[in-house]
Design a protein around this motif. Structure first.
Motif, short mmCIF file in Angstrom:
data_model
loop_
_atom_site.label_atom_id
_atom_site.label_comp_id
_atom_site.label_asym_id
_atom_site.label_seq_id
_atom_site.Cartn_x
_atom_site.Cartn_y
_atom_site.Cartn_z
N HIS A 174 0.91 -1.28 -0.04
CA HIS A 174 0.02 -0.15 0.18
C HIS A 174 0.68 0.70 -0.12
O HIS A 174 2.31 1.46 1.17
N ASN A 204 -0.76 -1.71 -4.55
CA ASN A 204 -2.03 -1.35 -4.40
C ASN A 204 -2.23 0.35 -3.54
O ASN A 204 -1.30 0.59 -3.32
N MET A 232 -4.26 -4.25 -6.66
CA MET A 232 -4.88 -4.30 -5.68
C MET A 232 -6.00 -3.73 -5.65
O MET A 232 -5.35 -1.91 -5.24
C1 LIG Z 1 -13.04 0.92 5.21
C2 LIG Z 1 -11.71 0.27 5.14
C3 LIG Z 1 -11.65 -0.50 5.44
C4 LIG Z 1 -10.04 -1.03 5.02
N1 LIG Z 1 -9.35 -1.95 7.23
C5 LIG Z 1 -8.29 -2.90 6.17
C6 LIG Z 1 -7.97 -4.06 7.01
O1 LIG Z 1 -8.86 -4.66 7.33
N2 LIG Z 1 -6.72 -5.08 6.32
C7 LIG Z 1 -5.81 -3.73 5.63
O2 LIG Z 1 -4.83 -4.46 5.30
N3 LIG Z 1 -6.39 -2.61 4.62
C8 LIG Z 1 -7.95 -2.12 5.09
N4 LIG Z 1 -7.38 -0.84 4.47
C9 LIG Z 1 -7.28 -0.48 3.83
C10 LIG Z 1 -6.76 -1.52 1.64
O3 LIG Z 1 -6.70 -2.61 2.02
C11 LIG Z 1 -6.70 -0.51 0.72
O4 LIG Z 1 -5.01 -0.71 1.21
C12 LIG Z 1 -6.47 1.16 0.74
O5 LIG Z 1 -7.87 1.58 1.48
C13 LIG Z 1 -5.79 1.90 -0.16
O6 LIG Z 1 -6.49 0.80 -1.47
P1 LIG Z 1 -7.76 1.67 -2.65
O7 LIG Z 1 -6.71 3.50 -2.84
O8 LIG Z 1 -7.16 0.79 -3.55
O9 LIG Z 1 -8.89 2.05 -1.27
C14 LIG Z 1 -9.19 -0.60 4.27
C15 LIG Z 1 -9.33 1.01 3.91
C16 LIG Z 1 -10.91 1.46 4.26
C17 LIG Z 1 -11.58 1.82 3.01
#
Ligand SMILES: Cc1cc2nc3c(=O)[nH]c(=O)nc-3n(C[C@H](O)[C@H](O)[C@H](O)COP(=O)(O)O)c2cc1C
Length: 291
Positions: A174, A204, A232
């Motif tokens: 991330h 990600n 991701m």
């Molecule tokens: C509501 C929410 C809950 C999340 N919970 C977790 C989690 O439990 N474990 C994790 O590794 N990342 C969690 N994340 C982070 C996401 O897995 C992801 O890494 C992050 O949103 C960046 O990706 P995106 O820009 O595609 O959203 C969460 C993100 C959001 C928005």
């Protein structure tokens, strides 16, 4: 190119994961091993019922090798008790969740600077031959760690594990440090250098569609692109559960039937009837999506 649905706490229950057609891989929300070992009611959240075409991962948080062993034992007991859950493809160690509660006890992104500890944890998780193992990282715990390039020291350790054990199948990054807010811009300036390690990477952060993916891939040298295993998506799936099928269509020419929100909502309700998630999932999904 693999297309992963990100782990999202209190959201990525079986019904939501199954709704995200076209995702090659999906993850439960983060589950703390201390709780999983001690409390039986948390196992409800390991809802790995069949999903055709999707590999299902359990995401865990821990900093203790002894917990990994106990968890693997309890997982086997759970699968024996509920054979319909016997669809776990892999276990992902969370080294990314910015929750202060996790960081305080040395878990999540507090692990990034502890390369030897991470290596031990992963080796404990690999101490079986049934499940694949992966890790989800941030660029560092904070800006200082990013500048100190702590993640590269960890990458060297992870490279050794990947060389020795083919069940260690991916490293998800991330692309933020753990003190950055969800609205801050992504910084992909380290991507090419990270991709130069012999590690299968899942990228990600902020990805919405195939155009974003193409831009990211083009920013990586031809030589390093071989290490990109997939991407991701998290928040885009909350806005549009069709996004995985749309990306597959753009990148691979796969056909799909687009669903409008009324269809998506109806499908989600039907899926919940099959395997009802905990109320907190229903509430969070209602709050964060149009479903
Ligand atoms: C509501 C929410 C809950 C999340 N919970 C977790 C989690 O439990 N474990 C994790 O590794 N990342 C969690 N994340 C982070 C996401 O897995 C992801 O890494 C992050 O949103 C960046 O990706 P995106 O820009 O595609 O959203 C969460 C993100 C959001 C928005």
């Amino acid at each position: 190119m693999e297309i992963h649905l990100a782990s999202m706490e209190n959201i990525t229950c079986w019904a939501f994961r199954k709704l995200c057609r076209g995702a090659s891989d999906s993850y439960t929300g983060v589950l703390g091993l201390t709780n999983l070992i001690k409390r039986n009611n948390i196992w409800e959240e390991i809802d790995t019922y069949p999903i055709e075409g999707q590999r299902q991962w359990i995401q865990i948080a821990t900093s203790k090798e002894s917990e990994c062993l106990k968890f693997l034992k309890k997982l086997e007991e759970e699968i024996k008790k509920y054979p319909e859950k016997n669809n776990v493809y892999g276990i992902q160690l969370n080294a990314s969740c910015p929750s202060p509660n996790l960081i305080r006890i040395g878990q999540g992104p507090a692990l990034i600077k502890r390369s030897v500890k991470v290596s031990h944890l992963i080796k404990e998780l690999l101490n079986q031959n049934k499940y694949k193992v992966g890790i989800k990282l941030r660029l560092g715990l904070n800006e200082t760690e990013v500048k100190q390039k702590k993640i590269f020291i960890l990458f060297k350790e992870l490279e050794k594990i990947a060389k020795e054990n083919p069940n260690f199948t991916n490293v998800t990054i991330h692309f933020k440090h753990a003190q950055e807010s969800s609205s801050s811009e992504y910084d992909y300036s380290l991507l090419n250098e990270l991709a130069s390690y012999n590690l299968p990477l899942i990228i990600n952060g902020g990805i919405k569609n195939s155009e974003d993916i193409k831009k990211l891939i083009e920013s990586i040298s031809l030589e390093n692109r071989k290490n990109i295993k997939g991407i991701m998506l998290g928040r885009e799936a909350l806005k549009n559960p069709n996004c995985f099928s749309e990306i597959n269509q753009d990148l691979k020419g796969s056909q799909f039937v687009s669903r409008n929100f009324k269809n998506i909502k109806a499908e989600f309700n039907e899926l919940c009837k099959q395997h009802m998630p905990k109320i907190v999932y229903l509430k969070t999904i209602k709050e964060k999506t149009n479903i």
